[in-house]
Design a protein around this motif. Structure first.
Motif, PDB file in Angstrom:
ATOM      1  N   PRO A   1     -27.815   0.088   5.790  1.00  0.00           N
ATOM      2  CA  PRO A   1     -29.026  -0.527   5.220  1.00  0.00           C
ATOM      3  C   PRO A   1     -30.316  -0.102   5.895  1.00  0.00           C
ATOM      4  CG  PRO A   1     -27.673  -2.161   6.350  1.00  0.00           C
ATOM      5  CD  PRO A   1     -26.853  -0.925   6.232  1.00  0.00           C
ATOM      6  N   ASP A   2     -30.251   0.347   7.162  1.00  0.00           N
ATOM      7  CA  ASP A   2     -31.467   0.837   7.811  1.00  0.00           C
ATOM      8  C   ASP A   2     -31.719   2.321   7.541  1.00  0.00           C
ATOM      9  OD1 ASP A   2     -29.616   2.146   9.400  1.00  0.00           O
ATOM     10  OD2 ASP A   2     -30.084   1.045  11.227  1.00  0.00           O
ATOM     11  N   LYS A   3     -30.849   2.940   6.735  1.00  0.00           N
ATOM     12  CA  LYS A   3     -30.973   4.337   6.296  1.00  0.00           C
ATOM     13  C   LYS A   3     -30.826   5.354   7.431  1.00  0.00           C
ATOM     14  CE  LYS A   3     -34.126   3.264   2.435  1.00  0.00           C
ATOM     15  NZ  LYS A   3     -35.392   3.625   1.756  1.00  0.00           N
ATOM     16  N   LYS A   4     -30.309   4.928   8.572  1.00  0.00           N
ATOM     17  CA  LYS A   4     -30.225   5.824   9.721  1.00  0.00           C
ATOM     18  C   LYS A   4     -28.864   6.502   9.858  1.00  0.00           C
ATOM     19  CE  LYS A   4     -33.715   3.433  12.484  1.00  0.00           C
ATOM     20  NZ  LYS A   4     -33.993   2.706  13.766  1.00  0.00           N
ATOM     21  N   ARG A   5     -27.821   5.893   9.278  1.00  0.00           N
ATOM     22  CA  ARG A   5     -26.480   6.431   9.463  1.00  0.00           C
ATOM     23  C   ARG A   5     -25.730   6.492   8.138  1.00  0.00           C
ATOM     24  NH1 ARG A   5     -24.157   2.981  14.491  1.00  0.00           N
ATOM     25  NH2 ARG A   5     -25.217   1.308  13.380  1.00  0.00           N
ATOM     26  N   LEU A   6     -24.790   7.417   8.099  1.00  0.00           N
ATOM     27  CA  LEU A   6     -23.891   7.554   6.959  1.00  0.00           C
ATOM     28  C   LEU A   6     -22.468   7.380   7.472  1.00  0.00           C
ATOM     29  CD1 LEU A   6     -23.680   8.501   3.874  1.00  0.00           C
ATOM     30  CD2 LEU A   6     -22.918  10.670   4.860  1.00  0.00           C
ATOM     31  N   GLY A   7     -21.710   6.515   6.843  1.00  0.00           N
ATOM     32  CA  GLY A   7     -20.306   6.370   7.163  1.00  0.00           C
ATOM     33  C   GLY A   7     -19.459   6.966   6.058  1.00  0.00           C
ATOM     34  N   PHE A   8     -18.332   7.549   6.419  1.00  0.00           N
ATOM     35  CA  PHE A   8     -17.417   8.109   5.415  1.00  0.00           C
ATOM     36  C   PHE A   8     -16.035   8.238   6.023  1.00  0.00           C
ATOM     37  CE2 PHE A   8     -19.795  11.405   7.566  1.00  0.00           C
ATOM     38  CZ  PHE A   8     -18.879  12.386   7.898  1.00  0.00           C
ATOM     39  N   CYS A   9     -15.049   8.469   5.172  1.00  0.00           N
ATOM     40  CA  CYS A   9     -13.672   8.634   5.622  1.00  0.00           C
ATOM     41  C   CYS A   9     -13.272  10.098   5.519  1.00  0.00           C
ATOM     42  CB  CYS A   9     -12.730   7.785   4.773  1.00  0.00           C
ATOM     43  SG  CYS A   9     -13.048   6.008   4.889  1.00  0.00           S
ATOM     44  N   ARG A  10     -12.468  10.527   6.485  1.00  0.00           N
ATOM     45  CA  ARG A  10     -11.912  11.881   6.504  1.00  0.00           C
ATOM     46  C   ARG A  10     -10.400  11.756   6.622  1.00  0.00           C
ATOM     47  NH1 ARG A  10     -13.223  13.667  11.400  1.00  0.00           N
ATOM     48  NH2 ARG A  10     -12.959  15.894  10.935  1.00  0.00           N
ATOM     49  N   ASN A  11      -9.686  12.387   5.688  1.00  0.00           N
ATOM     50  CA  ASN A  11      -8.241  12.320   5.661  1.00  0.00           C
ATOM     51  C   ASN A  11      -7.650  13.719   5.691  1.00  0.00           C
ATOM     52  OD1 ASN A  11      -7.664   9.318   5.125  1.00  0.00           O
ATOM     53  ND2 ASN A  11      -9.162   9.820   3.545  1.00  0.00           N
ATOM     54  N   GLU A  12      -6.494  13.865   6.330  1.00  0.00           N
ATOM     55  CA  GLU A  12      -5.880  15.181   6.395  1.00  0.00           C
ATOM     56  C   GLU A  12      -5.527  15.677   4.994  1.00  0.00           C
ATOM     57  OE1 GLU A  12      -2.038  15.435   8.229  1.00  0.00           O
ATOM     58  OE2 GLU A  12      -1.571  13.337   7.795  1.00  0.00           O
ATOM     59  N   GLU A  13      -5.645  16.989   4.798  1.00  0.00           N
ATOM     60  CA  GLU A  13      -5.289  17.580   3.525  1.00  0.00           C
ATOM     61  C   GLU A  13      -3.777  17.567   3.364  1.00  0.00           C
ATOM     62  OE1 GLU A  13      -7.050  21.449   3.553  1.00  0.00           O
ATOM     63  OE2 GLU A  13      -9.028  20.697   2.945  1.00  0.00           O
ATOM     64  N   VAL A  14      -3.310  17.184   2.186  1.00  0.00           N
ATOM     65  CA  VAL A  14      -1.877  17.121   1.916  1.00  0.00           C
ATOM     66  C   VAL A  14      -1.577  17.846   0.615  1.00  0.00           C
ATOM     67  CG1 VAL A  14      -1.516  14.993   3.208  1.00  0.00           C
ATOM     68  CG2 VAL A  14      -2.141  14.867   0.793  1.00  0.00           C
ATOM     69  N   SER A  15      -0.345  18.294   0.467  1.00  0.00           N
ATOM     70  CA  SER A  15       0.076  19.031  -0.735  1.00  0.00           C
ATOM     71  C   SER A  15       0.678  18.051  -1.736  1.00  0.00           C
ATOM     72  CB  SER A  15       1.102  20.108  -0.361  1.00  0.00           C
ATOM     73  OG  SER A  15       0.532  21.052   0.512  1.00  0.00           O
ATOM     74  N   VAL A  16      -0.192  17.498  -2.579  1.00  0.00           N
ATOM     75  CA  VAL A  16       0.222  16.546  -3.606  1.00  0.00           C
ATOM     76  C   VAL A  16      -0.361  16.998  -4.935  1.00  0.00           C
ATOM     77  CG1 VAL A  16       0.033  14.154  -4.413  1.00  0.00           C
ATOM     78  CG2 VAL A  16       0.372  14.622  -1.982  1.00  0.00           C
ATOM     79  N   ILE A  17       0.433  16.905  -5.993  1.00  0.00           N
ATOM     80  CA  ILE A  17      -0.053  17.240  -7.339  1.00  0.00           C
ATOM     81  C   ILE A  17      -0.734  16.014  -7.927  1.00  0.00           C
ATOM     82  CG2 ILE A  17       0.621  17.921  -9.668  1.00  0.00           C
ATOM     83  CD1 ILE A  17       2.993  19.398  -8.411  1.00  0.00           C
ATOM     84  N   TYR A  18      -2.002  16.171  -8.324  1.00  0.00           N
ATOM     85  CA  TYR A  18      -2.772  15.067  -8.873  1.00  0.00           C
ATOM     86  C   TYR A  18      -2.933  15.235 -10.382  1.00  0.00           C
ATOM     87  CZ  TYR A  18      -3.967  14.359  -3.971  1.00  0.00           C
ATOM     88  OH  TYR A  18      -3.891  14.153  -2.631  1.00  0.00           O
ATOM     89  N   GLY A  19      -3.159  14.121 -11.063  1.00  0.00           N
ATOM     90  CA  GLY A  19      -3.370  14.163 -12.505  1.00  0.00           C
ATOM     91  C   GLY A  19      -3.809  12.812 -13.007  1.00  0.00           C
ATOM     92  N   ASN A  20      -3.825  12.650 -14.322  1.00  0.00           N
ATOM     93  CA  ASN A  20      -4.250  11.395 -14.922  1.00  0.00           C
ATOM     94  C   ASN A  20      -3.242  10.285 -14.639  1.00  0.00           C
ATOM     95  OD1 ASN A  20      -6.520  12.606 -15.906  1.00  0.00           O
ATOM     96  ND2 ASN A  20      -5.769  12.827 -17.992  1.00  0.00           N
TER      97      ASN A  20
END
Length: 379
Positions: A133-152
């Motif tokens: 809210p003070d616009k000074k920092r950004l938070g985010f998540c980082r996850n290891e890359e995995v071999s998964v097939i994605y779809g609908n």
């Protein structure tokens, strides 16, 4: 191209079920998606929205656009050749932040300046950016890359949860001066969100099917680095769709035993009350310490909820309708607002209805006509 103007595509129609007037904000063959409901596409003042669209680009290659709601005119704000992924903004829309490949970029909409505030070098995937809210920092998540097939229809959802064994909550300085890992975990991490009033307090989740995640919501105190659970789950709890309410509490949805948190295009899921489980879903509010302060039985067929300014109203998306749920009486009272008829086939086709900052407008998405379009309902 940045600065390209698009003429209004606005039109109105009368809803087939309720007779309400609905504004269709976008049209044509391009897909248009508003920000995830934990954010808000509206700028404070509710005269404009920021959204993602693949107009003028390859299918499913999205960039940021701004729409003036009174006129419907749209302006392109970014021009990333590979498109942008997860995105967020400040409530006043001064700053837009988005993932572009292995970089996280910031756009200052007042100056037009675009800068890189984080670049991934360890082969991790970038998720869920959110600005303090003070616009000074950004938070985010980082996850290891995995071999998964994605779809609908959530293809790869459960497989990703089991495959990821390393995740981080990372904090970057908005001026681009550096970043650090605030928390490391052995789970798939997502839904990072700063408190709306406290730049040292945030929450994140253990992502995956709700009925197999043991503890969904976690609070992170950035001043101490300590993490603790929010609403301690028991065996029959299936929890998700958490967000900060505007008064600084935490909303969560507990679908109870067996619910995996999904809805698919075949319209079947375990949200219905069944004799087998004998358990009624409920929503809850927890305080900033993670302690539950209120629960309300919610025996309705909704996939997402969003709350107005004082938590007296919820908007929810049933299988084919948007509904309003009043929380002011002894029991929640449901009113059907309109149909949406979305396919539910992917995350982008989910309605994700969101209140405007003033609480008198609702923004939602649907692919009822083919491409994903944006719709506005005035209360």
């Amino acid at each position: 191209m940045i600065g390209t103007k698009y003429s209004s595509e606005k039109s109105s129609y009368v809803d087939e079920k309720t007779g309400r007037t609905i504004w269709q904000l976008t049209a044509g063959s391009a897909n248009n998606v508003h920000l995830y409901f934990t954010d808000n596409s509206f700028s404070i003042g509710d005269t404009e929205i920021y959204f993602l669209s693949d107009r003028g680009n390859e299918r499913n290659t999205y960039n940021f656009f701004r729409m003036e709601l009174a006129t419907g005119e749209m302006t392109q704000m970014t021009d990333e050749p590979g498109g942008i992924g997860y995105s967020t903004k400040t409530p006043d829309s001064e700053l837009l932040v988005y993932v572009a490949g292995k970089q996280i970029k910031k756009l200052n909409t007042r100056t037009g300046e675009i800068s890189v505030i984080y670049e991934e070098t360890e082969g991790m995937t970038l998720w869920s950016p959110f600005i303090s809210p003070d616009k000074k920092r950004l938070g985010f998540c980082r996850n290891e890359e995995v071999s998964v097939i994605y779809g609908n229809n959530y293809t790869g959802f459960k497989e990703t949860m089991y495959a990821i064994k390393r995740g981080y909550v990372t904090i970057a300085h908005m001026d681009g001066s550096g970043a650090y890992n605030a928390f490391e975990d052995t789970h798939w991490l997502a839904h990072f969100q700063f408190s709306p009033h406290n730049s040292n307090l945030a929450m994140f989740c253990h992502e995956g099917p709700w009925n197999v995640v043991h503890q969904r919501i976690w609070l992170l105190d950035l001043s101490t680095g300590k993490v603790k659970p929010c609403f301690r789950q028991a065996e029959d709890d299936s929890v998700g769709h958490e967000f900060w309410t505007r008064d600084g509490n935490i909303f969560f949805d507990n679908r109870r035993k067996g619910h995996d948190g999904t809805i698919t295009s075949n319209r079947t899921q375990v949200t219905e009350i069944t004799e087998e489980s004998g358990q009624i879903p409920y929503i809850g509010l927890a305080d900033e310490h993670g302690e539950v302060i209120k629960t309300i039985p919610m025996p309705f067929y909704c996939n997402h909820y969003h709350a107005n300014n004082d938590n007296s109203l919820l908007v929810g998306d049933e299988v084919d309708d948007l509904v309003m749920i009043a929380l002011t009486g002894d029991e929640p009272e449901l009113t059907t607002l309109c149909t949406h008829h979305t396919s539910w086939s992917s995350q982008k086709t989910h309605c994700h209805p969101t209140f405007s900052w003033g609480g008198d407008r609702l923004l939602f998405a649907s692919d009822r006509s083919g491409a994903i379009q944006l719709y506005l309902l005035e209360l």
